[in-house]
Scaffold this motif. Structure first.
Motif, PDB file in Angstrom:
ATOM      1  N   GLY A 248      -4.162 -15.825  -6.420  1.00 53.29           N
ATOM      2  CA  GLY A 248      -4.955 -15.885  -5.346  1.00 53.29           C
ATOM      3  C   GLY A 248      -5.088 -14.279  -5.189  1.00 53.29           C
ATOM      4  O   GLY A 248      -4.806 -13.242  -5.885  1.00 53.29           O
ATOM      5  N   SER A 249      -6.236 -13.767  -4.199  1.00 50.23           N
ATOM      6  CA  SER A 249      -6.504 -12.309  -4.032  1.00 50.23           C
ATOM      7  C   SER A 249      -7.287 -12.275  -2.657  1.00 50.23           C
ATOM      8  O   SER A 249      -7.355 -13.356  -2.011  1.00 50.23           O
ATOM      9  N   PHE A 250      -6.970 -10.877  -2.288  1.00 52.90           N
ATOM     10  CA  PHE A 250      -7.700 -10.743  -0.752  1.00 52.90           C
ATOM     11  C   PHE A 250      -7.873  -9.210  -0.736  1.00 52.90           C
ATOM     12  O   PHE A 250      -7.418  -8.541  -1.393  1.00 52.90           O
ATOM     13  N   ILE A 251      -8.816  -8.957   0.141  1.00 50.90           N
ATOM     14  CA  ILE A 251      -9.235  -7.596   0.278  1.00 50.90           C
ATOM     15  C   ILE A 251      -9.158  -7.422   2.048  1.00 50.90           C
ATOM     16  O   ILE A 251      -9.638  -8.248   2.578  1.00 50.90           O
ATOM     17  N   TYR A 252      -8.378  -6.659   2.129  1.00 49.27           N
ATOM     18  CA  TYR A 252      -7.866  -6.245   3.781  1.00 49.27           C
ATOM     19  C   TYR A 252      -8.331  -4.770   4.133  1.00 49.27           C
ATOM     20  O   TYR A 252      -8.081  -3.902   3.640  1.00 49.27           O
ATOM     21  N   GLU A 253      -9.036  -4.960   5.061  1.00 51.19           N
ATOM     22  CA  GLU A 253      -9.731  -3.732   5.552  1.00 51.19           C
ATOM     23  C   GLU A 253      -9.047  -3.340   7.011  1.00 51.19           C
ATOM     24  O   GLU A 253      -8.493  -4.153   7.782  1.00 51.19           O
ATOM     25  N   ILE A 254      -8.764  -1.882   6.779  1.00 50.13           N
ATOM     26  CA  ILE A 254      -7.953  -1.169   8.155  1.00 50.13           C
ATOM     27  C   ILE A 254      -9.091  -0.526   9.016  1.00 50.13           C
ATOM     28  O   ILE A 254     -10.185  -0.376   8.568  1.00 50.13           O
ATOM     29  N   ASP A 255      -8.432  -0.266  10.161  1.00 47.69           N
ATOM     30  CA  ASP A 255      -9.447   0.405  11.038  1.00 47.69           C
ATOM     31  C   ASP A 255     -10.363   1.545  10.635  1.00 47.69           C
ATOM     32  O   ASP A 255     -11.370   1.630  11.118  1.00 47.69           O
ATOM     33  N   SER A 256      -9.844   2.454   9.601  1.00 47.72           N
ATOM     34  CA  SER A 256     -10.512   3.547   9.234  1.00 47.72           C
ATOM     35  C   SER A 256     -11.452   3.185   8.137  1.00 47.72           C
ATOM     36  O   SER A 256     -12.581   4.160   7.635  1.00 47.72           O
ATOM     37  N   GLY A 257     -11.580   2.062   7.537  1.00 49.02           N
ATOM     38  CA  GLY A 257     -12.515   1.405   6.693  1.00 49.02           C
ATOM     39  C   GLY A 257     -11.948   1.553   5.437  1.00 49.02           C
ATOM     40  O   GLY A 257     -12.480   0.965   4.508  1.00 49.02           O
ATOM     41  N   ALA A 258     -10.674   2.083   5.068  1.00 49.24           N
ATOM     42  CA  ALA A 258     -10.049   2.111   3.755  1.00 49.24           C
ATOM     43  C   ALA A 258      -9.634   0.459   3.600  1.00 49.24           C
ATOM     44  O   ALA A 258      -9.480  -0.423   4.549  1.00 49.24           O
ATOM     45  N   LYS A 259      -9.483   0.203   2.383  1.00 46.30           N
ATOM     46  CA  LYS A 259      -9.211  -1.330   1.878  1.00 46.30           C
ATOM     47  C   LYS A 259      -7.972  -1.359   0.959  1.00 46.30           C
ATOM     48  O   LYS A 259      -7.728  -0.459   0.066  1.00 46.30           O
ATOM     49  N   ILE A 260      -7.139  -2.512   1.325  1.00 45.60           N
ATOM     50  CA  ILE A 260      -6.132  -2.752   0.452  1.00 45.60           C
ATOM     51  C   ILE A 260      -6.600  -4.155  -0.391  1.00 45.60           C
ATOM     52  O   ILE A 260      -7.135  -5.007   0.202  1.00 45.60           O
ATOM     53  N   GLU A 261      -6.621  -4.007  -1.679  1.00 48.64           N
ATOM     54  CA  GLU A 261      -7.050  -5.081  -2.378  1.00 48.64           C
ATOM     55  C   GLU A 261      -5.925  -5.527  -3.332  1.00 48.64           C
ATOM     56  O   GLU A 261      -5.246  -4.538  -3.990  1.00 48.64           O
ATOM     57  N   VAL A 262      -5.678  -6.849  -3.504  1.00 47.28           N
ATOM     58  CA  VAL A 262      -4.507  -7.272  -3.951  1.00 47.28           C
ATOM     59  C   VAL A 262      -4.862  -8.529  -4.844  1.00 47.28           C
ATOM     60  O   VAL A 262      -5.624  -9.465  -4.199  1.00 47.28           O
ATOM     61  N   LYS A 263      -4.453  -8.931  -5.899  1.00 43.31           N
ATOM     62  CA  LYS A 263      -4.699  -9.951  -6.737  1.00 43.31           C
ATOM     63  C   LYS A 263      -3.111 -10.285  -7.124  1.00 43.31           C
ATOM     64  O   LYS A 263      -2.333  -9.579  -7.891  1.00 43.31           O
ATOM     65  N   VAL A 264      -3.028 -11.658  -6.975  1.00 40.57           N
ATOM     66  CA  VAL A 264      -1.829 -12.390  -7.374  1.00 40.57           C
ATOM     67  C   VAL A 264      -1.832 -13.181  -8.532  1.00 40.57           C
ATOM     68  O   VAL A 264      -2.768 -14.172  -8.363  1.00 40.57           O
ATOM     69  N   ARG A 265      -1.294 -13.025  -9.675  1.00 42.73           N
ATOM     70  CA  ARG A 265      -1.267 -14.005 -10.554  1.00 42.73           C
ATOM     71  C   ARG A 265      -0.042 -14.671 -11.106  1.00 42.73           C
ATOM     72  O   ARG A 265       0.948 -13.831 -11.180  1.00 42.73           O
ATOM     73  N   ILE A 266      -0.010 -15.772 -10.990  1.00 46.92           N
ATOM     74  CA  ILE A 266       1.323 -16.795 -11.278  1.00 46.92           C
ATOM     75  C   ILE A 266       1.398 -17.249 -12.776  1.00 46.92           C
ATOM     76  O   ILE A 266       0.577 -17.807 -13.192  1.00 46.92           O
ATOM     77  N   ASN A 267       2.507 -16.852 -13.277  1.00 45.66           N
ATOM     78  CA  ASN A 267       2.687 -17.530 -14.768  1.00 45.66           C
ATOM     79  C   ASN A 267       3.809 -18.724 -14.502  1.00 45.66           C
ATOM     80  O   ASN A 267       5.036 -18.395 -14.461  1.00 45.66           O
ATOM     81  N   LYS A 268       3.214 -19.673 -14.513  1.00 54.00           N
ATOM     82  CA  LYS A 268       4.104 -21.132 -14.156  1.00 54.00           C
ATOM     83  C   LYS A 268       5.287 -21.184 -15.390  1.00 54.00           C
ATOM     84  O   LYS A 268       6.310 -21.613 -15.144  1.00 54.00           O
ATOM     85  N   LYS A 269       4.941 -20.737 -16.487  1.00 53.47           N
ATOM     86  CA  LYS A 269       5.710 -21.036 -17.750  1.00 53.47           C
ATOM     87  C   LYS A 269       6.966 -20.063 -17.630  1.00 53.47           C
ATOM     88  O   LYS A 269       8.313 -20.383 -17.756  1.00 53.47           O
ATOM     89  N   ASN A 270       6.709 -18.941 -17.129  1.00 51.04           N
ATOM     90  CA  ASN A 270       7.820 -17.775 -16.878  1.00 51.04           C
ATOM     91  C   ASN A 270       8.465 -17.699 -15.452  1.00 51.04           C
ATOM     92  O   ASN A 270       9.368 -17.129 -15.130  1.00 51.04           O
ATOM     93  N   ARG A 271       7.509 -18.603 -14.650  1.00 53.31           N
ATOM     94  CA  ARG A 271       8.171 -18.710 -13.330  1.00 53.31           C
ATOM     95  C   ARG A 271       8.006 -17.108 -12.893  1.00 53.31           C
ATOM     96  O   ARG A 271       8.964 -16.737 -12.196  1.00 53.31           O
ATOM     97  N   SER A 272       7.016 -16.477 -12.995  1.00 51.32           N
ATOM     98  CA  SER A 272       6.833 -14.794 -12.696  1.00 51.32           C
ATOM     99  C   SER A 272       5.597 -14.702 -11.902  1.00 51.32           C
ATOM    100  O   SER A 272       4.574 -15.597 -11.993  1.00 51.32           O
ATOM    101  N   ALA A 273       5.270 -13.586 -11.444  1.00 54.12           N
ATOM    102  CA  ALA A 273       4.174 -13.406 -10.534  1.00 54.12           C
ATOM    103  C   ALA A 273       3.811 -11.870 -10.903  1.00 54.12           C
ATOM    104  O   ALA A 273       4.533 -11.093 -10.843  1.00 54.12           O
ATOM    105  N   THR A 274       2.357 -11.439 -11.108  1.00 54.51           N
ATOM    106  CA  THR A 274       2.115 -10.227 -11.202  1.00 54.51           C
ATOM    107  C   THR A 274       1.226  -9.907  -9.874  1.00 54.51           C
ATOM    108  O   THR A 274       0.369 -10.602  -9.458  1.00 54.51           O
TER     109      THR A 274
END
Length: 520
Positions: A248-274
């Motif tokens: 999944g991914s998400f872009i989150y804007e704060i009141d100043s207009g700055a943005k936090i952008e995050v992408k989550v990638r799931i590796n099912k084989k290793n049961r890990s996440a980036t």
């Protein structure tokens, strides 16, 4: 002596609770011996124990933003001081570029040896204990050390970087007093700082004694082995939680207009996440930059909340996670960036952005509504509750501290006894939570009347951008800060403000509601 090659399930549970119990005992000592309202009444502190390499083993259920970042402070001490660390030493650190959160959060770190004399065969500490307490004032350009418009870290207070507070049992009072007093923006109440530092030393000493007692009872090999087993158990618990997630991914804007952008990638084989924050706004000229340790603490918190098992928050939770935070962005700033709001505000935004990317929960109020006031005589700080976000199969909660904070509000009687203010009212803010099949929680309205002149500061968020709803749920209402002046006029304030309050003026804070969640 127990076998230490494989954990016994029953003993794993016993040791897990023993480690947590030690951290909880430290917290009780700190609360009972502290001088400031911040620590004694609001419980704005955290205690934890660490292994010989500075990795978090167990914590008491205190403040998540403290606990997830404290390991960085301990490891910084180990890297910086190395073989010079001796029994009876205690170090102070609040450096946001070495594991600190913001300058008022000062960490006392004590190494643990088998006893108080250094055995000839042992040159390194076996464990570390640490307590982090929010100081009522640590200097800076405004009383309470939470300025609304700081642009560099020096304006936020005094920086301790692995400062030797106790040297082989001797409290360095002259040295610490000099540091508190000799600064461009010195601490306003050094004696209260010193009293709280001594309380932190006492809390740590309780942790030292309890760990020494544990080693005497079970043996060093067993205690160290089960520290590793507890961390491994947490790692496995997070891996099981990751199995149920999707990219999944998400872009989150704060009141100043700055943005936090995050992408989550799931590796099912290793049961890990980036967890990749590439694309996030660059370092800000404001103080909403979150130190790297705070960003990591927010990620750690989110993945710990996805685990249903009863496990302590510890370093094992991070092992299945790869966290990518570009250098020089607002989530990994460079010195001397201002960071005071990054710890308290941006940390909340990171959590909600991650929940949005994972589709788990709508936004909470997304702010701590940090309110400070004071003068040369008084300094006070509080965070104010609001609505939590709704999710699949649950409504949000009204009037609750959310996510990265877990502190109490000062009792009205103590607030009015210790400070020249009057708590006019404190009530729910009706219909401020976002609607949905599951609705977000409501915020609150808090009105404080001033009885003598004071400087007041508000550091808050979601005064312009509403907390998001998820899956078609409605957003929560934005918050509002304003002053009702004694002469009857009203003054609207933004997300951040520094104002001079006169006798009879009322500062009003309306906190945001949580977002709603729709589920077909």
């Amino acid at each position: 002596m127990y076998a230490t090659n494989q954990p016994d399930p029953v003993r794993l549970e016993i040791f897990k609770n023993l480690y947590q119990f030690i951290a909880e005992q430290m917290g009780i000592v700190l609360q009972n011996t502290a001088a400031s309202v911040n620590i004694k009444e609001r419980l704005d502190f955290s205690c934890a124990i660490f292994d010989s390499s500075g990795l978090l083993v167990a914590n008491a259920p205190h403040i998540p933003v403290h606990l997830g970042s404290m390991s960085e402070s301990v490891r910084s001490l180990i890297n910086d001081k190395g073989d010079t660390i001796k029994p009876g030493n205690v170090y102070l650190s609040n450096n946001p570029y070495n594991g600190g959160t913001h300058l008022p959060d000062v960490t006392a770190i004590t190494p643990v040896f088998l006893d108080d004399t250094l055995p000839s065969t042992l040159t390194n500490a076996l464990f570390y204990v640490a307590s982090r307490g929010h100081q009522a004032d640590i200097g800076g350009i405004t009383p309470g050390s939470m300025p609304s418009h700081s642009t560099k870290v020096e304006e936020e207070g005094i920086l301790f970087d692995n400062f030797l507070l106790v040297e082989q049992g001797i409290f360095q009072e002259t040295q610490v007093t000099n540091l508190l007093s000799n600064h461009l923006y010195p601490a306003r109440n050094p004696q209260q700082n010193i009293a709280d530092f001594k309380a932190q030393i006492a809390a740590n000493e309780r942790g030292v004694k309890e760990l020494q007692r544990m080693v005497a009872q079970y043996g060093l090999e067993t205690v160290q082995a089960y520290m590793k087993f507890v961390q491994n158990n947490a790692e496995e618990s997070v891996k099981r939680a990751i199995e149920a997630l999707k990219d999944g991914s998400f872009i989150y804007e704060i009141d100043s207009g700055a943005k936090i952008e995050v992408k989550v990638r799931i590796n099912k084989k290793n049961r890990s996440a980036t967890i990749d924050f590439t694309g996030t706004s660059g370092q800000l000229s404001s103080n909403f930059n979150a130190p790297k340790a705070v960003t990591q603490a927010a990620v750690l918190y989110v993945f710990r909340t996805l685990v249903n098992d009863s496990i302590p928050l510890n370093a094992g939770c991070l092992k299945p996670l790869e966290i990518v935070i570009p250098e020089g962005c607002m989530l990994n700033p460079s010195y001397p960036a201002a960071i005071v709001a990054g710890n308290v505000e941006t940390s909340q935004n990171i959590v909600d952005a991650l929940y949005g990317a994972l589709g788990v929960s709508a936004a909470s109020q997304g702010t701590m509504n940090n309110f400070t006031f004071g003068n040369e005589r008084y300094q006070y700080y509080e965070t104010i509750c609001g609505g939590s976000g709704a999710g699949a199969n649950f409504d949000g909660t009204d009037a609750v501290q959310t996510h990265m904070t877990n502190s109490r509000l000062t009792d009205p009687e103590i607030l009015e006894t210790r400070y020249p203010v009057l708590l006019e009212s404190f009530c729910l803010r009706p219909n401020s939570g976002g609607k949905g099949k599951y609705s977000g929680g409501n915020g609150v309205i808090r009105r404080i009347k001033f009885l003598e002149p004071m400087t007041a500061n508000i550091l808050s968020g979601h005064r312009r951008v509403p907390p998001f709803g998820l899956n078609g749920g409605e957003p929560g209402q934005v918050g509002r800060n304003w002053i009702q002046h004694q002469d009857g006029t009203q003054e609207d304030l933004g997300s951040t403000a520094t104002v001079q309050m006169l006798p009879g003026d009322v500062f009003v804070i309306e906190t945001p509601g949580g977002g709603g969640f729709y589920q077909s």
